[in-house]
Design a protein around this motif. Structure first.
Motif, PDB file in Angstrom:
ATOM      1  N   THR A  29      -8.829   2.942   7.648  1.00 14.22           N
ATOM      2  CA  THR A  29      -8.989   3.784   6.467  1.00 14.22           C
ATOM      3  C   THR A  29      -7.727   3.833   5.628  1.00 14.22           C
ATOM      4  O   THR A  29      -7.711   4.433   4.570  1.00 14.22           O
ATOM      5  N   LEU A  30      -6.659   3.222   6.123  1.00 10.38           N
ATOM      6  CA  LEU A  30      -5.383   3.347   5.429  1.00 10.38           C
ATOM      7  C   LEU A  30      -5.320   2.410   4.240  1.00 10.38           C
ATOM      8  O   LEU A  30      -5.596   1.219   4.353  1.00 10.38           O
ATOM      9  N   ILE A  31      -4.957   2.948   3.061  1.00 10.34           N
ATOM     10  CA  ILE A  31      -4.668   2.140   1.883  1.00 10.34           C
ATOM     11  C   ILE A  31      -3.177   2.241   1.652  1.00 10.34           C
ATOM     12  O   ILE A  31      -2.680   3.254   1.176  1.00 10.34           O
ATOM     13  N   SER A  32      -2.441   1.218   2.018  1.00 11.19           N
ATOM     14  CA  SER A  32      -0.988   1.280   1.917  1.00 11.19           C
ATOM     15  C   SER A  32      -0.538   1.145   0.481  1.00 11.19           C
ATOM     16  O   SER A  32      -1.228   0.573  -0.357  1.00 11.19           O
ATOM     17  N   LYS A  33       0.635   1.669   0.202  1.00  4.94           N
ATOM     18  CA  LYS A  33       1.182   1.638  -1.146  1.00  4.94           C
ATOM     19  C   LYS A  33       2.051   0.405  -1.340  1.00  4.94           C
ATOM     20  O   LYS A  33       2.877   0.075  -0.497  1.00  4.94           O
ATOM     21  N   THR A  78      -5.304  -9.329  -3.883  1.00  2.22           N
ATOM     22  CA  THR A  78      -5.579  -9.209  -2.465  1.00  2.22           C
ATOM     23  C   THR A  78      -5.299 -10.551  -1.818  1.00  2.22           C
ATOM     24  O   THR A  78      -4.881 -11.503  -2.458  1.00  2.22           O
ATOM     25  N   ALA A  79      -5.586 -10.643  -0.520  1.00  2.00           N
ATOM     26  CA  ALA A  79      -5.348 -11.894   0.184  1.00  2.00           C
ATOM     27  C   ALA A  79      -6.191 -13.026  -0.372  1.00  2.00           C
ATOM     28  O   ALA A  79      -5.822 -14.195  -0.274  1.00  2.00           O
ATOM     29  N   LEU A  99      -3.003   2.030  -7.660  1.00  2.00           N
ATOM     30  CA  LEU A  99      -4.089   1.643  -6.764  1.00  2.00           C
ATOM     31  C   LEU A  99      -4.417   0.161  -6.840  1.00  2.00           C
ATOM     32  O   LEU A  99      -4.979  -0.403  -5.907  1.00  2.00           O
ATOM     33  N   GLU A 100      -4.020  -0.485  -7.921  1.00  3.02           N
ATOM     34  CA  GLU A 100      -4.591  -1.777  -8.281  1.00  3.02           C
ATOM     35  C   GLU A 100      -4.419  -2.861  -7.219  1.00  3.02           C
ATOM     36  O   GLU A 100      -5.260  -3.754  -7.111  1.00  3.02           O
ATOM     37  N   ASN A 101      -3.328  -2.851  -6.451  1.00  9.66           N
ATOM     38  CA  ASN A 101      -3.133  -3.917  -5.469  1.00  9.66           C
ATOM     39  C   ASN A 101      -3.283  -3.430  -4.033  1.00  9.66           C
ATOM     40  O   ASN A 101      -2.762  -4.021  -3.108  1.00  9.66           O
ATOM     41  N   ARG A 102      -4.054  -2.375  -3.858  1.00  9.16           N
ATOM     42  CA  ARG A 102      -4.209  -1.784  -2.533  1.00  9.16           C
ATOM     43  C   ARG A 102      -5.644  -1.822  -2.018  1.00  9.16           C
ATOM     44  O   ARG A 102      -5.913  -1.315  -0.923  1.00  9.16           O
TER      45      ARG A 102
END
Length: 286
Positions: free
Chosen positions: A4-8, A16-17, A128-131
């Motif tokens: 559930t973690l969205i890292s900063k 994303t990958a 948020l855009e790259n998380r």
């Protein structure tokens, strides 16, 4: 179960990958077709596949994503505009592996965003855009300004309808406005609460034929059919995703197929895949 973690990551591109995040609206021409329930369950299913998912409740003045999920967020998008809250103050983790950006109910000045509010959203979404891998946007129903704004900004639009005649006519009205006034031509269709596959295909074909006859250039793909399933109502009463509570039920199995098809979509590689651009498109619609 997905983390559930969205890292900063305060710097770097919104990638994303596998590419830029998918930004997808789940929308409808009328209320009562199960759009929010479909949105919440898709978020759960994609998160279960290991994806980082945020569900934005974009029915800003009549929010119910939190109600569907039995959650009580302390802050919502209203606080972003009126109490100087940050996006991470609002972003709310669910027990189901994804986050929500909740809206509010019964606040009339949230029913239409002004340009200043769009700018605030644009600036806040930079964090948020790259998380995330998916931003799912649960729009309001109908063709009001907010519904059009969000449907114009996304990459993909999933149109939820039922076999009822009013659902069909209202879905056509939404497609017509987006096509005629804004040049939107691509839609995915999910037929919900279908009593049979034949009934679902009939309503889809009616919509397809109307678009072919009166709205040239429309691409209308049938993404999935969800059967009428009493377990769905039971899960709504329990305020839990039906795909979590009743994973083997007919509706759950069908929606899992939809989620797999979405997950197979090629990740965006262009700038319009990033979340910042999503909000810029909203901002400059005026």
């Amino acid at each position: 179960m997905a983390t559930t973690l969205i890292s900063k990551h305060p710097t770097g591109p919104a990638k994303t990958a596998t590419g830029f995040p998918h930004v997808i609206s789940i929308t409808s021409g009328k209320g009562g077709v199960g759009k929010t329930n479909v949105s919440a369950n898709l978020a759960y299913l994609l998160a279960s596949m290991g994806k980082r998912v945020v569900l934005l409740d974009a029915d800003l003045g009549l929010a119910n994503v939190d109600v569907i999920l039995g959650l009580t967020p302390q802050k919502n998008i209203f606080h972003l505009f009126h109490e100087n809250a940050k996006l991470d103050d609002i972003l709310f983790p669910t027990p189901y592996g994804f986050h929500i950006l909740p809206a509010t109910s019964g606040v009339s000045d949230m029913l239409e965003l002004d340009t200043g509010q769009k700018l605030e959203l644009l600036e806040s979404m930079d964090t948020l855009e790259n998380r995330i891998d998916y931003l799912l946007v649960d729009t309001g129903a109908g063709i009001n300004d907010n519904v059009l704004y969000f449907n114009l900004a996304v990459q993909e639009r999933i149109l939820v309808l039922t076999p009822e005649p009013t659902s069909l006519t209202d879905a056509y009205a939404l497609i017509k406005v987006l096509k005629a006034q804004h040049g939107v031509e691509r839609f995915r269709v999910v037929v919900n609460m279908a009593k049979s596959m034949a009934a679902a295909k009939e309503v889809y074909l009616k919509l397809h034929m109307a678009c072919d006859q009166f709205l040239s250039g429309i691409s209308l793909d049938l993404l999935g059919v969800l059967p009428h399933d009493p377990n769905v109502r039971a899960s709504v009463i329990r305020q839990q995703p039906f795909t979590s509570v009743y994973p083997e039920s007919p509706a759950s199995m069908a929606l899992a197929g939809v989620a797999r098809r979405i997950n197979a979509w090629k990740a965006p590689t262009q700038l319009d895949g990033n979340i910042k651009f999503f909000w810029k498109k909203l901002l400059f619609q005026d």
